[in-house]
Design an enzyme around this catalytic site. Structure first.
Site, mmCIF file in Angstrom:
data_model
loop_
_atom_site.group_PDB
_atom_site.id
_atom_site.type_symbol
_atom_site.label_atom_id
_atom_site.label_comp_id
_atom_site.label_asym_id
_atom_site.label_seq_id
_atom_site.Cartn_x
_atom_site.Cartn_y
_atom_site.Cartn_z
ATOM 1 C CB SER A 180 55.037 -10.106 -11.807
ATOM 2 O OG SER A 180 55.542 -10.902 -10.491
ATOM 3 C CE1 TYR A 197 51.291 -11.632 -7.486
ATOM 4 C CE2 TYR A 197 53.496 -11.267 -7.188
ATOM 5 C CZ TYR A 197 52.483 -11.203 -7.943
ATOM 6 O OH TYR A 197 52.441 -10.081 -8.942
#
Length: 317
Positions: free
Chosen positions: A158, A183
């Site tokens: 992402s 993340y």
């Protein structure tokens, strides 16, 4: 390795799974989709089944899957908890025992913005689930992927990879935890995984891609507070989603394009977004940071992942 630059696919941010699969017949193809009963995984499963593929949905809670698949016939559901290496090995053992090959593996499942959580031997949970779980799964399924040639592995990264490169001095966050940085590191790891898997797999006609699906509201955000999403500009004070967010059909389009498009034949080891190969980017413009597609970083991460998990399909090759 394919050049990290757009090819002019003719698709874009608003393209849907139906757009990128138009005219394609996937009958006779078998796809494994992790997290295939929720969010982008569900839309991916729906799209691939609609194009004729056999789909195995690998999900953490198979008992909840029948409700998700009420409008999708013929999906094979199997249990897989990517945060549990034993579960990953069990899934792989059971699949390999079936003797089937895999044409498409979509490493879609993931977690985001977790409070500090430790798995296995003290691994940080986002790195352990998003990267190490899929690393082990792909390596254990390697013989099925390489069986017939032409398989594709699609790994869900992402734009969050911009939050952090690999923290080589403290990958597991032993010295202070930041959920956004953790993340980001996990999404950088996923992109690097695709780079090195492609380098190892292309002589066997197995190609790999990392994908940024874009901004979509899915269950992935379940660990974030409303205040956090307002602060990020994802929603307003009334809870309305910000302009620029994609629908699930648009969000899943890039991974489906990566899995099936003939435009990517003889291509691999690249980061994709908006249904095209992304450009390199050093700033906030669309694209991928160079550190997330660096072959040396990718090889180093592969070595570390093999050491941590004790799994490497290419150890003696």
């Amino acid at each position: 390795m394919t050049a990290q630059q757009p090819i002019g696919s003719g698709f874009g941010a608003h393209s849907t799974t139906a757009d990128v699969l138009a005219g394609l017949d996937l009958a006779g193809k078998l796809a494994v989709v992790t997290g295939g009963s929720s969010g982008l995984g569900l839309e991916t499963t729906r799209a691939l089944r609609g194009a004729g593929a056999t789909v195995v949905a690998a999900v953490r809670r198979p008992e909840a899957a029948p409700e998700a698949f009420t409008a999708v016939d013929g999906v094979e559901v199997r249990r897989l908890d990517l945060g549990d290496q034993t579960s990953v090995h069990t899934f792989a053992d059971e699949f390999l025992a079936s003797g089937r090959g895999i044409d498409i593996l979509i490493n879609n499942a993931g977690v985001m913005a977790l409070p500090e959580t430790r798995l296995g031997p003290g691994w940080e949970a986002q790195f352990a689930t998003n990267h190490l779980g899929h690393y082990t799964l792909t390596n254990r399924l390697w013989t099925a992927l390489a069986a017939d040639g032409g398989a594709r592995v699609v790994a869900l990264s992402s734009a969050g990879h911009r939050y952090s490169p690999i923290r080589w001095d403290d990958v597991v966050f032993a010295n202070g935890y930041d959920k956004a940085v953790a993340y980001g590191q996990s999404k950088t790891a996923i992109a690097l995984f695709a780079v090195h898997l492609d380098a190892l797999g292309r002589e066997h006609q197995v190609r790999s891609f990392a994908v940024a699906p874009g901004a979509i509201m899915t269950p992935l955000q379940r660990h974030m507070t409303r205040g956090e999403m307002v602060a990020l500009g994802w929603i307003d004070d009334q809870g309305n989603t910000a302009p620029g967010f994609k629908t699930p059909e648009q969000g899943a389009a890039t991974q489906v394009w990566a899995a099936a498009s003939p435009q990517l034949t003889h291509t691999g080891g690249v980061y994709l977004e908006d249904c095209d190969i992304a450009p390199l980017s050093q700033d906030d413009a669309p694209g991928v940071r160079p550190y997330a597609v660096d072959p040396e970083q990718a090889a180093r991460l592969w070595t570390l992942s093999a050491q941590l998990t004790g799994t490497n399909a290419f150890a003696n090759r």
